[in-house]
Design a protein around this motif. Structure first.
Motif, PDB file in Angstrom:
ATOM      1  N   ALA A  23      47.079  37.196  68.908  1.00 61.40           N
ATOM      2  CA  ALA A  23      46.446  37.667  68.062  1.00 61.40           C
ATOM      3  C   ALA A  23      46.700  39.227  68.721  1.00 61.40           C
ATOM      4  O   ALA A  23      47.157  39.920  67.878  1.00 61.40           O
ATOM      5  CB  ALA A  23      45.167  37.612  67.694  1.00 61.40           C
ATOM      6  N   LEU A  24      46.585  38.903  69.917  1.00 59.50           N
ATOM      7  CA  LEU A  24      47.075  40.653  70.737  1.00 59.50           C
ATOM      8  C   LEU A  24      48.326  40.988  70.528  1.00 59.50           C
ATOM      9  O   LEU A  24      48.380  42.239  69.455  1.00 59.50           O
ATOM     10  CB  LEU A  24      46.024  40.599  72.452  1.00 59.50           C
ATOM     11  N   ASP A  25      49.196  40.507  71.063  1.00 56.44           N
ATOM     12  CA  ASP A  25      50.495  41.162  70.549  1.00 56.44           C
ATOM     13  C   ASP A  25      50.739  40.915  68.860  1.00 56.44           C
ATOM     14  O   ASP A  25      50.781  42.310  68.431  1.00 56.44           O
ATOM     15  CB  ASP A  25      51.809  39.477  70.836  1.00 56.44           C
ATOM     16  N   ASP A  26      50.453  40.239  68.195  1.00 54.96           N
ATOM     17  CA  ASP A  26      50.065  41.062  66.969  1.00 54.96           C
ATOM     18  C   ASP A  26      49.813  42.089  66.188  1.00 54.96           C
ATOM     19  O   ASP A  26      50.567  43.219  65.518  1.00 54.96           O
ATOM     20  CB  ASP A  26      49.797  39.850  65.449  1.00 54.96           C
ATOM     21  N   PHE A  27      48.278  42.348  67.005  1.00 52.41           N
ATOM     22  CA  PHE A  27      47.413  43.361  66.244  1.00 52.41           C
ATOM     23  C   PHE A  27      48.633  44.706  67.166  1.00 52.41           C
ATOM     24  O   PHE A  27      48.598  45.560  66.300  1.00 52.41           O
ATOM     25  CB  PHE A  27      46.240  43.640  66.742  1.00 52.41           C
TER      26      PHE A  27
ATOM     27  N   ARG B 240      39.057  39.922  76.228  1.00 52.68           N
ATOM     28  CA  ARG B 240      38.347  41.848  76.682  1.00 52.68           C
ATOM     29  C   ARG B 240      40.028  42.343  75.617  1.00 52.68           C
ATOM     30  O   ARG B 240      39.571  43.477  75.083  1.00 52.68           O
ATOM     31  CB  ARG B 240      38.424  41.459  78.177  1.00 52.68           C
ATOM     32  N   ARG B 241      41.655  42.612  75.512  1.00 52.00           N
ATOM     33  CA  ARG B 241      42.456  42.951  75.604  1.00 52.00           C
ATOM     34  C   ARG B 241      42.291  43.677  74.015  1.00 52.00           C
ATOM     35  O   ARG B 241      42.198  44.416  73.592  1.00 52.00           O
ATOM     36  CB  ARG B 241      43.285  42.999  76.312  1.00 52.00           C
ATOM     37  N   LEU B 242      41.665  41.820  73.141  1.00 50.93           N
ATOM     38  CA  LEU B 242      41.605  42.505  71.941  1.00 50.93           C
ATOM     39  C   LEU B 242      41.025  42.644  71.077  1.00 50.93           C
ATOM     40  O   LEU B 242      40.551  43.919  70.742  1.00 50.93           O
ATOM     41  CB  LEU B 242      41.792  41.199  71.405  1.00 50.93           C
ATOM     42  N   LEU B 243      39.742  43.011  72.145  1.00 51.70           N
ATOM     43  CA  LEU B 243      38.039  43.648  71.736  1.00 51.70           C
ATOM     44  C   LEU B 243      38.432  44.820  72.146  1.00 51.70           C
ATOM     45  O   LEU B 243      37.730  45.770  70.586  1.00 51.70           O
ATOM     46  CB  LEU B 243      37.082  42.447  71.877  1.00 51.70           C
ATOM     47  N   ASN B 244      38.641  45.263  72.675  1.00 48.67           N
ATOM     48  CA  ASN B 244      38.906  46.943  73.327  1.00 48.67           C
ATOM     49  C   ASN B 244      39.875  47.544  72.226  1.00 48.67           C
ATOM     50  O   ASN B 244      39.601  48.369  72.121  1.00 48.67           O
ATOM     51  CB  ASN B 244      39.601  47.029  74.668  1.00 48.67           C
ATOM     52  N   ILE B 245      41.077  46.796  71.782  1.00 44.20           N
ATOM     53  CA  ILE B 245      42.055  47.217  71.210  1.00 44.20           C
ATOM     54  C   ILE B 245      41.668  47.153  69.385  1.00 44.20           C
ATOM     55  O   ILE B 245      42.348  49.372  69.111  1.00 44.20           O
ATOM     56  CB  ILE B 245      44.106  47.124  71.253  1.00 44.20           C
TER      57      ILE B 245
END
Length: 778
Positions: free
Chosen positions: A427-431, A379-384
């Motif tokens: 992926a989230l950390d990278d983005f 969810r966090r990845l899609l949101n960010i």
């Protein structure tokens, strides 16, 4: 290593406090438990004992420590409910009988898990231990007290049964004349209420979907893989092993044939491992797993611009779906329906997100917390990604650093994700690191823009102080009704300029200021009636020097030659009238005693004040900004010039207001004109506009609109502490925009600026799905 040492110290501290202050904790628990029990019996509610919705809505209003404790209480209570579901179900019913509330909600039960959790946390608070230690106490409770709570609730239920309180609880909800479909719907709605109360969002969605199927109003889909002939909500060919429908294993409606509504919140994930394997193959581009002649748009899946999830149920893969998996597909499909229709996310970024349909579906199948846990990595990845797309410059297109980064992350997930959600976390950390680099690029523009704005505002403050000092000096003299209109107009519109410049240059003690004020006093004296011979002689003697000083002053003030000539010609007439007044015999003053003279002066001053108040002399001051400029809503666009490191500032008018501020009213009239705006912009009233601007905080995204130009989406980065100028920057750090507080209010009033909804994309999508299902199930 340092973190481990800190944790060890915390555990040692917690064990020491638990041992040394055990009696305090035990006494406090008994005291607070009795207090909370009595409050619940009276229908009162403790400060922490509230519904999840209420708690969520107030999280932004509490201190961080209180927020963590509130979350700990909710989690502690939820675990108690999960472990003691059967006991609490019976106790809710029996306490409802005792309290004459047959529909007693679990959080209002005087012996419920909320009461226990609150009493324990309040007792721990009395030890004066730190927050981290108190949270460790909660962990100890979860580890050592859960079984004791189960036994306690069994004993309480047994005691109430022995006393004749509901020895048997009817679980079935079947009523005479109800159709089988309506039975399923009623069971689903009842189970839904239990699941919502216990915070199980995925269960809530399942029950709402079951109720919608029973009514035949399921939004956006056919009954498909979980519709058995004659019985809506039952899977084709019977129940899959371990599947769940309506909240009860085996597909029976919640509460029917021995099932318990309390089972709803503990729904099992019944996905078939083979399904996950096939989805992974499809994710890697192998469409052969779907079978021959499938209706799935494989090209659309690669492009990411169409929703393909529902079509999976009509393939060979769909034949192996359990009921929970089938429902999960439909719910995730509804989420992507919302994403594809969202207006805030640009279409190219939507297409990249659309390529993640299969990975997101797998993540939801693997972990149903995806639907309720806002911190879930998927969810966090899609949101960010959606948030990063705000303000994206679509003119750059696929060459944009943002687009290329998102494209790379999407491809990495497609290549690497099988069943480990760590892929999304990485992926989230990278983005997030990428966005931090982008933010640093905008900080460079912000830094130089802030310096420019602060310098300009300091000059504005100096100008305003000088204007106020100049106006006050003129007002103290020109408000006298004996001053001729010619001189008064000259002082307010022309001499105010050298006064302002002198004050701004050196202040009230400077020689330039004293010279300008002295010349103004001499000018006013020169046009007053000269009633004595001495005053006329003095005027004749000093008039040439006065006129010379006046000419020099007007030259320095750059007063136009036309205005100077016109004033000087009128001044000649004023001087002639002043001298002529002295040749009137009746005007020749007669000697009088000193006391009588002082009394006459005081009486004359009092009369002048009264006459001034009654006449309300208007002083038509000229200010640096014209009334026309005040009614124009202007936005300054700031760009950095890479060639010479200078800032380029362009001022654009994004609208105009038809009302007049107080300065306009003083100068013109009391009438107000309607707002000048266009029909496609959303206008707000003055109070709402002021509230919107006052509530703006750095980090908020807004959109500026003006005819003939592209819309500008920008993030608020800084608010000036000097004059409340607001500084915004675009996503790329190439453009900044600034606007003062009053103009920003005006822009909101005429609809030239709006706040972009900052609620995360998946939060809005989940809320939309729940609302759609509720309407379908109603």
């Amino acid at each position: 290593k340092a973190v481990q040492i800190e944790i060890q110290h915390l555990y040692l501290e917690a064990m020491t406090i638990a041992r040394d202050k055990r009696s305090i904790i035990e006494h406090g628990f008994r005291l607070h438990f009795i207090r909370n029990f009595n409050a619940a019996v009276r229908g009162e509610q403790s400060k922490h004992n509230s519904s999840n919705d209420d708690a969520d809505s107030e999280f932004g209003l509490v201190a961080p420590d209180e927020l963590e404790e509130s979350i700990a209480i909710q989690e502690m209570s939820a675990k108690l409910k999960g472990n003691c579901r059967e006991g609490l179900f019976g106790l809710d019913k029996r306490m409802g009988v005792l309290l004459h509330d047959p529909d007693l909600e679990s959080h209002k039960n005087p012996l419920g898990s909320d009461v226990l959790a609150n009493a324990f946390l309040e007792a721990c608070r009395e030890t004066e231990a730190s927050l981290k230690v108190r949270l460790l106490f909660v962990t100890m409770w979860d580890k050592h007290m859960q079984n004791g709570a189960v036994s306690m609730y069994q004993e309480v239920n047994q005691y109430l049964v022995e006393k004749g309180i509901l020895p048997k609880i009817k679980r079935e909800i079947k009523r005479q004349g109800m159709s089988q479909a309506v039975e399923i719907m009623a069971a689903a709605v009842e189970a839904m209420a239990v699941s919502e109360d216990e915070g199980e969002l995925f269960s809530t969605m399942q029950h709402l979907m079951s109720a919608a199927m029973a009514r035949g109003t399921l939004p956006g889909m056919a009954q498909g893989a979980y519709a058995m002939q004659g019985v809506p909500g039952m899977p084709v060919g019977g129940m899959a092993q371990g599947s769940v429908i309506g909240g009860v294993p085996g597909g029976m409606p919640g509460g029917m044939a021995g099932g318990a509504p309390g089972m709803a919140a503990g729904m099992l994930l019944a996905h078939n491992p083979i399904v996950l394997t096939q989805l992974t193959q499809l994710q890697h581009g192998d469409a052969g797993v779907l079978g021959a002649g499938v209706a799935v748009d494989a090209a659309g899946l690669v492009a990411g611009n169409v929703s393909i999830l529902r079509d999976l149920k009509h393939t060979e893969l769909g034949a192996s779906l359990g009921s929970v998996d089938a429902m999960t597909i439909d719910i995730v499909a509804m989420l992507f329906d919302f994403i594809f229709e969202d207006k805030q996310v640009p279409d190219p970024i939507k297409a990249l997100m659309g390529r993640l349909q299969i990975p997101v579906l797998k993540a939801a199948m693997l972990d149903q917390a995806f639907f309720s846990k806002k911190s879930h990595p998927t969810r966090r990845l899609l949101n960010i990604v959606a948030e990063a797309a705000i303000g994206w410059d679509e003119t750059i297109g696929h060459e944009s650093p943002l687009y290329r980064k998102v494209e790379g992350i999407v491809q990495r997930i497609l290549d690497e994700f099988e069943d480990n959600l760590v892929v999304f976390e990485r992926a989230l950390d990278d983005f997030e690191r990428f966005l931090e680099e982008q933010e640093r690029a905008t900080d460079a523009l912000v830094e130089v823009s802030v310096e420019m704005i602060e310098t300009r505002e300091r000059e504005q403050i100096k100008t305003e102080d000088a204007q106020n000092a100049a106006e006050e000096a003129v007002r103290a003299r020109a408000a006298d009704i004996e001053v001729s209109d010619t001189v008064r107009l000259f002082l307010c519109q022309e001499w105010i300029k050298p006064l302002r410049a002198a004050y701004q240059l050196g202040g009230a003690e400077s020689s330039a200021w004293l010279e300008a004020v002295g010349l103004m006093d001499d000018l006013i004296w020169s046009v007053r009636p000269k009633l004595s011979r001495e005053s006329r002689q003095y005027m004749v003697k000093t008039l040439p020097a006065l006129l010379r000083r006046l000419q020099e002053g007007m030259t320095k003030a750059e007063i136009s030659q036309e205005a100077r000539d016109q004033f000087m010609s009128q001044l000649v007439k004023c001087h002639a009238a002043a001298v002529k007044a002295g040749f009137n015999p009746s005007a020749e003053p007669q000697p009088m005693p000193e006391d009588a003279w002082k009394a006459a002066v005081l009486a004359r001053q009092a009369m002048q004040k009264q006459d001034a108040a009654e006449s309300a002399v208007v002083l038509p001051f000229v200010r640096p900004e014209s009334a026309t400029d005040r009614r124009e809503v202007k936005l300054e666009i700031i760009k950095s010039n890479a060639d010479d490191a200078k800032l380029e500032v362009e001022e654009i008018t994004i609208g105009s207001v038809g009302w007049m501020d107080q300065a306009d009213i003083d100068e013109q009239s009391d009438s107000l004109m309607p707002i000048a705006t266009t029909s496609d912009l959303e206008v707000v009233d003055e109070v709402e506009a002021k509230h919107l601007v006052d509530e703006l905080k750095p980090g908020v995204w807004v959109e500026f609109s003006h005819q003939g130009e592209d819309r500008l989406q920008a993030k608020l980065k800084w608010i000036s502490p000097l004059k409340n100028a607001y500084l915004f920057t675009d996503r790329q750090g190439k453009r900044a925009a600034t606007m003062p507080h009053d103009k920003l209010e005006a822009a909101f009033r005429i609809g030239s600026v709006r706040i972009i909804d900052d609620l995360p994309l998946l939060d809005r999508a989940v809320d939309n799905v729940i609302e759609s299902l509720k309407q379908a199930a109603a």
